[in-house]
Design a protein around this motif. Structure first.
Motif, PDB file in Angstrom:
ATOM      1  N   LEU A 110       0.863  -1.194   0.000  1.00 31.88           N
ATOM      2  CA  LEU A 110       0.000   0.000   0.000  1.00 31.88           C
ATOM      3  C   LEU A 110       0.890   1.230   0.000  1.00 31.88           C
ATOM      4  N   SER A 111       0.521   2.227  -0.782  1.00 30.86           N
ATOM      5  CA  SER A 111       1.320   3.466  -0.755  1.00 30.86           C
ATOM      6  C   SER A 111       0.415   4.684  -0.797  1.00 30.86           C
ATOM      7  N   ILE A 112       0.814   5.681  -0.004  1.00 31.56           N
ATOM      8  CA  ILE A 112       0.091   6.954   0.056  1.00 31.56           C
ATOM      9  C   ILE A 112       1.117   8.048  -0.172  1.00 31.56           C
ATOM     10  N   CYS A 113       0.782   9.008  -1.007  1.00 29.38           N
ATOM     11  CA  CYS A 113       1.725  10.091  -1.289  1.00 29.38           C
ATOM     12  C   CYS A 113       0.977  11.419  -1.226  1.00 29.38           C
ATOM     13  N   ASP A 154      -0.610  -2.437  -4.584  1.00 25.54           N
ATOM     14  CA  ASP A 154       0.193  -3.285  -5.477  1.00 25.54           C
ATOM     15  C   ASP A 154       0.462  -4.637  -4.806  1.00 25.54           C
ATOM     16  N   ALA A 155       1.093  -5.513  -5.552  1.00 25.58           N
ATOM     17  CA  ALA A 155       1.493  -6.844  -5.072  1.00 25.58           C
ATOM     18  C   ALA A 155       0.310  -7.665  -4.582  1.00 25.58           C
ATOM     19  N   ILE A 156      -0.771  -7.556  -5.291  1.00 24.76           N
ATOM     20  CA  ILE A 156      -1.975  -8.339  -4.968  1.00 24.76           C
ATOM     21  C   ILE A 156      -2.779  -8.553  -6.244  1.00 24.76           C
ATOM     22  N   ASP A 157      -3.384  -9.699  -6.338  1.00 25.48           N
ATOM     23  CA  ASP A 157      -4.234  -9.996  -7.492  1.00 25.48           C
ATOM     24  C   ASP A 157      -5.502  -9.135  -7.393  1.00 25.48           C
ATOM     25  N   PRO A 158      -5.868  -8.422  -8.460  1.00 26.96           N
ATOM     26  CA  PRO A 158      -7.076  -7.564  -8.370  1.00 26.96           C
ATOM     27  C   PRO A 158      -8.330  -8.331  -7.962  1.00 26.96           C
ATOM     28  N   ALA A 159      -8.382  -9.607  -8.344  1.00 27.70           N
ATOM     29  CA  ALA A 159      -9.560 -10.413  -7.997  1.00 27.70           C
ATOM     30  C   ALA A 159      -9.619 -10.702  -6.501  1.00 27.70           C
ATOM     31  N   PRO A 196      -5.067   0.670  -9.323  1.00 28.73           N
ATOM     32  CA  PRO A 196      -4.406   1.864  -9.883  1.00 28.73           C
ATOM     33  C   PRO A 196      -4.469   3.088  -8.968  1.00 28.73           C
ATOM     34  N   MET A 197      -3.524   4.005  -9.221  1.00 24.13           N
ATOM     35  CA  MET A 197      -3.420   5.219  -8.400  1.00 24.13           C
ATOM     36  C   MET A 197      -4.706   6.033  -8.461  1.00 24.13           C
ATOM     37  N   ARG A 198      -5.091   6.521  -7.303  1.00 23.72           N
ATOM     38  CA  ARG A 198      -6.317   7.324  -7.233  1.00 23.72           C
ATOM     39  C   ARG A 198      -6.060   8.538  -6.355  1.00 23.72           C
TER      40      ARG A 198
END
Lengths: 140, 371
Positions: A13-16, A37-42, A83-85
């Motif tokens: 998880l990333s927060i900027c 990231d580093a996880i299957d979207p499903a 994706p980034m939001r």
């Protein structure tokens, strides 16, 4: 080499924060971006992002939610929540960040990802609101 | 076996030895059973009355209504508990908080009351501005009303001494009849002693309440903003010789927490400044003592804050030492809003506040709230 199954690895998880600003005045606009990231979207069941204040110290913890957004795969294109939001919110005038004798008030952006069959993963990005001095004036 | 099933669980803050999920399931089963039991029994009770109407059993004072009330309470307690458990398990703390905030925004009365917007957690000051002052704009209500304390003390003293009298009559009768109960006699001595102490304490409270005289405090504006100067007026009534009378501006942190099954509150005074003091003077009933003083609120002061278990409270405190009387202290709550100096962040403040920031934290809970 780890013997843990690959699906038990925590997602990334990333927060900027925009402008790398970590202290805000009351009424400022907080803009940040978050990404998973580093996880299957499903494997993602839901994503919650919130801007909260909470207390620490002698008393039981209290928490207030200033901003809250919950997204399900059906809310995203192709059902992919990774994706980034961007998050954008105007901060309130109170409660200001505070470090007292038996009470501390903190603000943070909290990103919580719910995974299928694996509970949830949380990331916090702290920031300060206002400029109440660290040291309260001494009792006369 | 002990690892599989614990009879006693431990809790330290957020950490606990037991499983949260198992606790929630247990709570849901208990509430669900209570709800189901209440609904079934209540249905049976009402149905029996519908099928075979019995006017006599519905009379006031007969058990039917009592059973109806008890079973209704089962339904309400079980139902509410079930909904709360379901909400806690199915929603994250932030989601529950967001739902609570949405519900509070629907408060029509709050919307109708004019007050500065966008100041969540700053307590309302409606109760401070509804009483106009004589010298200044607003007369402040006292933080704690002595009347309630006096009433509670009176009721306790009456109940304790009533029991003491019954026991005393019983004991004396035994002695007169030549059948003394020495155990009861020994028990009665400390019981009576405490009764005498409670009467003395009650008389002291009545004396303080009626004889000391009223203290009134008025302020020039409300709410108060740090960095600005205000005026405060104090008036002390009574027929007393005052050794010293002081007015203090005080800020206290208050934290409520659980310790075992007890709920405790700790108060820590974090700021106090003497605004005014006066020594050795006399107050007559016809001429109450009056004084006015400036009241600067520190520019960098923390604002008033109120949440479920924590608060930052500002108040004005009057302390007095009076000849032949016990010392007294009377508090008057005020509300301080965030000031300009604390709302705006200066560049230098970023560095100063870096110590307040904890490290980034990522946590993963395998059995957290489900989506």
């Amino acid at each position: 080499m780890s013997d843990r199954p690959s699906d038990s690895v925590d997602p990334l998880l990333s927060i900027c924060l925009a402008g790398a600003k970590q202290s805000f005045s009351a009424g400022d606009e907080l803009v940040c971006e978050y990404q998973i990231d580093a996880i299957d979207p499903a494997d993602i069941q839901a994503v919650e992002v919130s801007v909260v204040w909470y207390t620490e110290g002698k008393g039981e913890e209290d928490m207030g939610v200033h901003y809250f957004e919950r997204r399900l795969p059906s809310d995203a294109e192709d059902g992919d929540l990774r994706p980034m939001r961007r998050l954008r919110t105007r901060l309130p005038n109170s409660p200001l960040s505070y470090a007292g004798a038996i009470l501390t008030i903190r603000w943070c952006i909290r990103l919580r990802v719910f995974m299928r069959r694996r509970g949830d993963s949380v990331m916090e990005y702290p920031f300060t609101l206002g400029a109440v001095p660290l040291r309260v004036p001494a009792v006369a | 076996m002990a690892r599989l099933f614990r009879f006693l669980e431990k809790k330290r803050g957020r950490r606990r030895t037991g499983s949260n999920l198992a606790g929630s399931v247990g709570e849901a089963v208990f509430c669900g059973t209570l709800f189901l039991l209440g609904v079934l029994a209540l249905t049976a009770l009402v149905a029996a009355q519908v099928v075979r109407y019995d006017a006599q059993s519905l009379a006031i004072g007969v058990g039917w209504w009592l059973v109806f009330l008890v079973l209704s309470s089962f339904v309400v307690i079980g139902g509410v508990g079930l909904i709360r458990t379901a909400l806690r398990v199915s929603a994250s703390a932030e989601r529950r908080g967001a739902m609570a905030r949405q519900a509070s925004e629907l408060d029509i009365v709050r919307e109708a009351t004019p007050r500065p917007k966008n100041y969540p957690t700053v307590p309302s000051y409606d109760g401070l501005t509804n009483s106009p002052g004589i010298e200044l704009a607003y007369r402040l209500p006292p933080s704690s009303t002595p009347g309630w304390r006096l009433l509670a003390t009176t009721l306790f003293t009456l109940a304790w001494n009533g029991v003491a009298c019954v026991l005393a009559v019983w004991t004396v009768q035994g002695h007169l009849a030549g059948q003394p109960d020495w155990f009861l006699t020994a028990f009665l001595v400390p019981f009576l002693a405490f009764g005498v102490w409670s009467v003395r304490y009650l008389l002291l409270q009545i004396w303080l309440h009626n004889g000391m005289g009223l203290t009134t405090v008025e302020i020039s504006d409300c709410p108060l903003v740090p960095g600005r100067n205000y005026q405060v007026a104090i008036a002390q009534h009574g027929h007393i010789t005052v050794k010293s009378l002081e007015l203090w501006l005080v800020c206290e942190e208050e934290a409520t927490y659980r310790q075992g099954t007890d709920i405790r509150t700790e108060v820590r005074r974090v700021y106090e400044e003497r605004l005014w003091s006066h020594r050795d003077f006399r107050i007559e009933p016809s001429e109450p003592f009056q004084a006015t003083a400036p009241m600067p609120i520190p520019a960098t002061a923390m604002h008033s804050f109120h949440s479920a278990h924590n608060s930052v409270n500002w108040k004005l405190v009057v302390r007095g030492e009076v000849a032949n009387w016990p010392a007294f202290e009377r508090g008057f709550s005020i509300v301080v809003y965030p000031g300009e100096a604390t709302l705006r962040v200066e560049v230098s403040a970023n560095v100063a506040r870096s110590a307040l920031r904890p490290q980034l934290s990522v946590t993963s809970t395998p059995t957290g709230a489900s989506a």
